[in-house]
Design an enzyme around this catalytic site. Structure first.
Site, PDB file in Angstrom:
ATOM      1  N   GLN A 122       3.338   9.865   0.772  1.00 36.08           N
ATOM      2  CA  GLN A 122       4.637   9.169   0.799  1.00 36.08           C
ATOM      3  C   GLN A 122       5.482   9.438  -0.441  1.00 36.08           C
ATOM      4  O   GLN A 122       6.664   9.101  -0.466  1.00 36.08           O
ATOM      5  CB  GLN A 122       4.427   7.658   0.960  1.00 36.08           C
ATOM      6  N   HIS A 137      -3.884   1.318   7.832  1.00 35.97           N
ATOM      7  CA  HIS A 137      -2.516   1.875   7.809  1.00 35.97           C
ATOM      8  C   HIS A 137      -2.442   3.074   6.842  1.00 35.97           C
ATOM      9  O   HIS A 137      -1.916   4.127   7.197  1.00 35.97           O
ATOM     10  CB  HIS A 137      -1.546   0.762   7.393  1.00 35.97           C
ATOM     11  N   GLU A 138      -3.001   2.886   5.644  1.00 40.03           N
ATOM     12  CA  GLU A 138      -2.900   3.947   4.629  1.00 40.03           C
ATOM     13  C   GLU A 138      -3.762   5.152   4.979  1.00 40.03           C
ATOM     14  O   GLU A 138      -3.354   6.295   4.748  1.00 40.03           O
ATOM     15  CB  GLU A 138      -3.265   3.415   3.237  1.00 40.03           C
ATOM     16  N   GLY A 154       0.837  -1.198   0.000  1.00 36.07           N
ATOM     17  CA  GLY A 154       0.000   0.000   0.000  1.00 36.07           C
ATOM     18  C   GLY A 154       0.867   1.242   0.000  1.00 36.07           C
ATOM     19  O   GLY A 154       2.026   1.196   0.435  1.00 36.07           O
ATOM     20  N   HIS A 199      -2.009   7.466   7.203  1.00 34.22           N
ATOM     21  CA  HIS A 199      -1.062   8.356   6.519  1.00 34.22           C
ATOM     22  C   HIS A 199      -1.744   9.648   6.069  1.00 34.22           C
ATOM     23  O   HIS A 199      -1.146  10.724   6.123  1.00 34.22           O
ATOM     24  CB  HIS A 199      -0.493   7.686   5.256  1.00 34.22           C
ATOM     25  N   CYS A 203       6.452  -0.285   6.634  1.00 41.48           N
ATOM     26  CA  CYS A 203       5.994   0.866   5.851  1.00 41.48           C
ATOM     27  C   CYS A 203       7.125   1.271   4.921  1.00 41.48           C
ATOM     28  O   CYS A 203       8.286   1.289   5.331  1.00 41.48           O
ATOM     29  CB  CYS A 203       5.653   2.004   6.808  1.00 41.48           C
ATOM     30  N   LEU A 204       6.795   1.612   3.687  1.00 42.13           N
ATOM     31  CA  LEU A 204       7.842   1.984   2.722  1.00 42.13           C
ATOM     32  C   LEU A 204       8.600   3.238   3.158  1.00 42.13           C
ATOM     33  O   LEU A 204       9.727   3.457   2.736  1.00 42.13           O
ATOM     34  CB  LEU A 204       7.251   2.181   1.323  1.00 42.13           C
TER      35      LEU A 204
HETATM   36 NI    NI Z   1       2.986   3.267   5.400  1.00 41.36          NI
END
Ligand code: NI
Length: 168
Positions: free
Chosen positions: A51, A133-134, A46, A137, A91-92
């Site tokens: 991000q 999670h997304e 995701g 963000h 997380c990226l």
């Molecule tokens: Ni993330």
């Protein structure tokens, strides 16, 4: 196809609240394509637009099962259901960092698709975890704030390589 630069831990933009998308124009469509490319290259499940440095309420998800691939524009979680269960997250924007986070087992989310049409998605397990999670963000929150104390780990690709070698 374009890979955009990921924003990492320490970048203040990750703490900002993203703005609703008013018009789904070519710029938004290109952003979504780039988000998928960037996420796929990094093997992520995701990605939120923030991000890649864009404060728009856009999320892409791909669970790589051939069907769970979604674009969520202006997503709103309407319902949280079931228990909050802990499971591992990364997380990226936080490379090599992992920890257990509690998320609801099921969520119902409403969003716009790329065609501008509103849809509702009932998600459970991994998909529900990703959506929560997304969506965090988009409100300037990251998984690291929610890690259950004592479960935080740093695992580098070299660690994974070494543990494979040790098993052989
Ligand atoms: Ni993330």
């Amino acid at each position: 196809m374009a890979i955009r630069n990921l924003r990492y831990e320490g970048d203040e933009i990750l703490k900002k609240v993203s703005k609703e998308v008013d018009v789904i124009d070519d710029k938004v469509k290109e952003l979504v394509e780039d988000m998928f490319d960037t996420m796929h290259k990094a093997d992520g499940l995701g990605l939120a637009a923030v991000q890649v440095g864009v404060l728009k309420r856009i999320v892409v998800i791909d669970l790589y099962d051939g069907q769970s691939k979604f674009v969520l524009i202006n997503p709103k979680i309407l319902k949280f259901e079931g228990e909050k269960v802990p499971s591992e997250e990364g997380c990226l924007s936080f490379p090599n960092q992992f920890g257990q986070v509690e998320r609801y087992e099921k969520v119902t989310v409403e969003a716009l698709g790329l065609d501008g049409k509103k849809f509702t998605l009932e998600a459970k397990e991994l998909l529900a975890q990703c959506i929560q999670h997304e969506c965090d963000h988009l409100d300037g929150h990251v998984f690291k704030e929610k890690i259950i104390p004592g479960t935080f780990e740093v695992v580098t690709p070299e660690d994974i390589e070494n543990s494979k070698k040790n098993k052989n």
